[in-house]
Design a protein around this motif. Structure first.
Motif, PDB file in Angstrom:
ATOM      1  N   ALA A   1      69.837 -10.574  20.358  1.00 16.57           N
ATOM      2  CA  ALA A   1      69.972 -11.535  20.994  1.00 16.57           C
ATOM      3  C   ALA A   1      68.197 -12.642  20.575  1.00 16.57           C
ATOM      4  CB  ALA A   1      70.017 -11.697  22.445  1.00 16.57           C
ATOM      5  N   PRO A   2      69.082 -13.525  19.796  1.00 15.72           N
ATOM      6  CA  PRO A   2      68.505 -14.936  19.908  1.00 15.72           C
ATOM      7  C   PRO A   2      67.284 -14.611  20.600  1.00 15.72           C
ATOM      8  CG  PRO A   2      70.104 -15.422  18.804  1.00 15.72           C
ATOM      9  CD  PRO A   2      70.425 -14.377  19.450  1.00 15.72           C
ATOM     10  N   PRO A   3      66.342 -15.897  21.171  1.00 15.22           N
ATOM     11  CA  PRO A   3      65.263 -15.870  22.494  1.00 15.22           C
ATOM     12  C   PRO A   3      66.127 -16.885  23.133  1.00 15.22           C
ATOM     13  CG  PRO A   3      64.082 -15.959  20.932  1.00 15.22           C
ATOM     14  CD  PRO A   3      64.974 -15.867  20.183  1.00 15.22           C
ATOM     15  N   GLU A   4      67.038 -16.976  22.699  1.00 11.94           N
ATOM     16  CA  GLU A   4      67.635 -18.675  23.417  1.00 11.94           C
ATOM     17  C   GLU A   4      69.147 -17.709  23.815  1.00 11.94           C
ATOM     18  OE1 GLU A   4      67.082 -19.230  20.087  1.00 11.94           O
ATOM     19  OE2 GLU A   4      65.794 -20.718  20.089  1.00 11.94           O
ATOM     20  N   VAL A   5      69.484 -16.910  24.062  1.00 13.35           N
ATOM     21  CA  VAL A   5      70.452 -16.455  24.331  1.00 13.35           C
ATOM     22  C   VAL A   5      70.085 -15.158  25.376  1.00 13.35           C
ATOM     23  CG1 VAL A   5      72.680 -14.983  23.741  1.00 13.35           C
ATOM     24  CG2 VAL A   5      71.945 -16.491  22.151  1.00 13.35           C
ATOM     25  N   ALA A   6      70.778 -14.958  26.543  1.00 13.71           N
ATOM     26  CA  ALA A   6      70.390 -14.019  27.278  1.00 13.71           C
ATOM     27  C   ALA A   6      71.227 -12.687  27.327  1.00 13.71           C
ATOM     28  CB  ALA A   6      71.075 -14.811  28.999  1.00 13.71           C
TER      29      ALA A   6
ATOM     30  N   LEU B   1      78.085 -11.574  16.745  1.00 16.10           N
ATOM     31  CA  LEU B   1      77.230 -12.625  18.026  1.00 16.10           C
ATOM     32  C   LEU B   1      76.296 -12.805  18.043  1.00 16.10           C
ATOM     33  CD1 LEU B   1      79.223 -11.700  20.602  1.00 16.10           C
ATOM     34  CD2 LEU B   1      80.138 -13.623  19.526  1.00 16.10           C
TER      35      LEU B   1
ATOM     36  N   HIS C   1      74.858 -16.268  16.403  1.00 16.37           N
ATOM     37  CA  HIS C   1      74.183 -17.383  17.609  1.00 16.37           C
ATOM     38  C   HIS C   1      72.192 -18.123  16.766  1.00 16.37           C
ATOM     39  CE1 HIS C   1      75.993 -17.326  21.132  1.00 16.37           C
ATOM     40  NE2 HIS C   1      76.046 -15.736  21.850  1.00 16.37           N
TER      41      HIS C   1
ATOM     42  N   ARG D   1      73.510 -20.561  14.263  1.00 12.23           N
ATOM     43  CA  ARG D   1      73.944 -22.056  14.807  1.00 12.23           C
ATOM     44  C   ARG D   1      72.637 -22.906  15.313  1.00 12.23           C
ATOM     45  NH1 ARG D   1      77.506 -20.279  17.948  1.00 12.23           N
ATOM     46  NH2 ARG D   1      76.872 -20.170  19.550  1.00 12.23           N
TER      47      ARG D   1
END
Lengths: 415, 166
Positions: B36-41, B76, B80, B83
């Motif tokens: 996951a990107p850092p912004e996504v939990a 996903l 993310h 986006r």
């Protein structure tokens, strides 16, 4: 440099963890309801997917993430012990304060009237920090869907081992309401800081540093500024401020002193007061989810006051990271997210407030408007142990784990 | 930091797939944290993947639910990332003086330069100890593609670190 295996392992363990049962059951619930395209709604939200977030806090200690938990069901939370009497405050919703500097009076205990932590509106009852609030929703259709039990779900106590967390952060708040006004916070990190992380050169006193802030056109009340500058070999000072102009923040930063672990500001500017840190060893957080069909509220209560709402280790500790609008609900200043334009229903809205020794964060989901969310917040009431137990009978308390100071240290210590 | 598995006396009676999902959860969550990107939990990513899979039908309709969910999370996460990248570029064009993400030093930062797929491959290889063939099966890639991704990722990491140290 740590091995790649070690780094990947730590990356895999990043962030606080929500109870798997909660995530799985919510997924099952959403998947089972083809008409309730919560997932689709969430994809339209302006930043990262907002679902379990308040329970997740920051995915990594040094980045700020915003996500949240789509809670499950219906109404009620907590409290026990305590004092007697009744403190009552209530009226209707009032209009936004407008400029971001709220003017409502701070919530304080009336020394002439004892507080009953088992009765009264949650918003306005100053529950002592050593008494756990038990909450119910006084609104038809709302029930409790999930709760953390009578034990705290997190216990992120003030620690000098965690830079920027809890007691290691100096907090100066504008006089007035406990939330909604300007905030100036400062802490130090026992490491050098990559100057390229922040994009604008600034001078703090005589020392060059770097800063980032919102666009210059942002109203001061919504401005947020971060500054980093070296204050000694292997030591970096950080400032996070909101509701102040860049010039004010730089001026206040220059007034800091760094003789001790926590920065100090002996000469405070007028209109600001020092927010006393919570007592070490006492900070706890409790969680409740209440729901009415698709609408739900996650409620997080932390007995660390303003420090608890700013400590990123706590799921509710994100007060500084968002643009918030002050509203006055039942005489209490609440800071709340602006609803995303055109999002209907609103996937997630945060509201924060402080009452007595507790700081609260409520995350509302699937409300039609900010007002509707705040109205339900106004119906949250304190209740007694027996009533709360009856309302939560059959529910299995869930737990949350957070990033530990040790984890933070290992991430910030470098190779 | 990962919690102990939770006894499932209550959950087993709620949904036939719940017990299995709870058993899979810890490993899925770790995988999500890696890709996951850092912004996504991470738990959000697991949640989204679970919803997508469960909407297809019961778990019994999926031959390898663990692999399916991992692949779903990887897709996903990539979406993310794209986006968020577009959003940052748009913000940069409008407000070039504004930092999009606050960050503090970490020795894990350089892992962020890798694509989610590359992180996934390295994680499964170095931490889970999988062979490239096994990774290929999970991610729906060819064996050769997995080896190529791993080689390029390690080279990219080395170049990035050397560049930073220089």
């Amino acid at each position: 440099m740590a091995t790649l295996e070690d780094q990947l392992t730590r990356l895999a363990e990043r962030g606080p963890v929500v109870d798997p049962r909660f995530v799985v059951r919510r997924a099952i619930q959403i998947a089972a309801n083809d008409d309730d395209d919560v997932l689709g709604e969430a994809r339209t939200r302006r930043d990262a997917p907002a679902r379990h977030s308040r329970m997740l806090a920051t995915p990594r200690p040094r980045r700020r993430s915003r996500s949240r938990l789509l809670s499950t069901a219906a109404a009620t939370v907590l409290i026990v012990a305590g004092v007697a009497g009744v403190f009552y405050l209530r009226s209707g919703l009032e209009s936004p304060a407008g400029d971001g500097t709220a003017s409502a009076p701070p919530i304080e205990s009336d020394p002439g009237r004892a507080v009953d932590p088992t009765n009264g509106p949650l918003l306005a009852t100053p529950v002592p920090a050593d008494v756990q609030p038990l909450v119910s929703v006084d609104r038809p259709g709302w029930t409790i869907a999930a709760f953390s039990g009578f034990q705290p779900v997190t216990a992120q106590r003030p620690s000098t081992e965690c830079p920027g967390c809890g007691a290691t952060r100096l907090i100066l708040a504008a006089d007035g309401a406990p939330v909604g006004g300007a905030l100036f916070t400062a802490w130090t990190l026992g490491a050098d800081h990559d100057p390229d992380q922040l994009d604008t050169p600034v001078t703090v006193g005589t020392i060059p540093g770097r800063a980032a802030s919102r666009a210059s056109g942002t109203p001061t009340a919504q401005n947020r500024m971060t500054i980093a500058w070296p204050v000694g070999p292997g030591r970096t000072a950080f400032v996070d401020a909101s509701g102040l102009s860049n010039a004010q923040v730089i001026e206040m930063a220059a007034a800091l002193t760094f003789e001790s672990e926590v920065p100090a500001m002996p000469a405070r500017p007028p209109g600001f007061h020092l927010v006393e840190p919570p007592t070490p060893g006492t900070v706890v957080e409790v969680v409740l989810n209440v729901t009415d069909g698709p609408r739900s509220i996650e409620l997080y209560a932390t007995n660390g006051g303003l420090h608890g709402l700013i400590d990123w280790r706590n799921p509710s500790g994100h007060l500084m990271f968002r643009e918030l609008q002050p509203r006055v609900v039942d005489g209490v200043t609440v800071v709340v997210d602006q609803p995303p334009a055109g999002e209907q229903p609103i996937v997630a809205l945060d509201a924060d407030w402080i009452a007595g020794g507790w700081g609260y964060k409520a995350v509302g989901h699937m409300f039609d408007s900010q007002d509707e969310f705040l109205e339900v917040l106004g119906d949250l009431r304190l209740t007694d142990h027996a009533t709360f137990s009856a309302a939560t009978a059959g529910l299995t308390p869930f737990t949350i784990e957070g990033v530990t100071p040790t984890a933070w240290q290992s991430e910030t210590a470098g190779s | 930091m990962v919690r102990e598995p939770i006894a499932d006396a209550e959950g087993a009676s709620r949904h036939p797939d719940e017990a299995l999902l709870l058993r899979l959860y810890p490993s899925l969550r770790r995988f999500a944290a890696v890709v996951a990107p850092p912004e996504v939990a991470p738990d959000d990513l697991v949640h989204d993947a679970l919803v997508l899979m469960l909407r297809r039908g019961p778990i019994s309709s999926v031959a390898e639910p663990g692999a399916y969910l991992r692949r779903s999370m990887l897709n996903l996460a990539s979406n993310h990332r794209r986006r968020l990248g577009r959003a940052r570029h748009a913000a940069d064009r409008l407000r070039p003086d504004v930092s999009a993400v606050d960050s503090y030093p970490s020795d894990l930062d350089h892992l962020g330069v890798l694509r989610p797929e590359a992180r996934a491959v390295l994680y499964m290889q170095h931490v889970e100890g999988r062979t490239s063939e096994s990774i290929a099966q999970v991610l729906g890639l060819s064996d050769a593609a997995v080896r190529q991704i791993a080689t390029r990722a390690r080279r990219e990491l080395r170049d990035h670190i050397e560049q930073q140290e220089a």
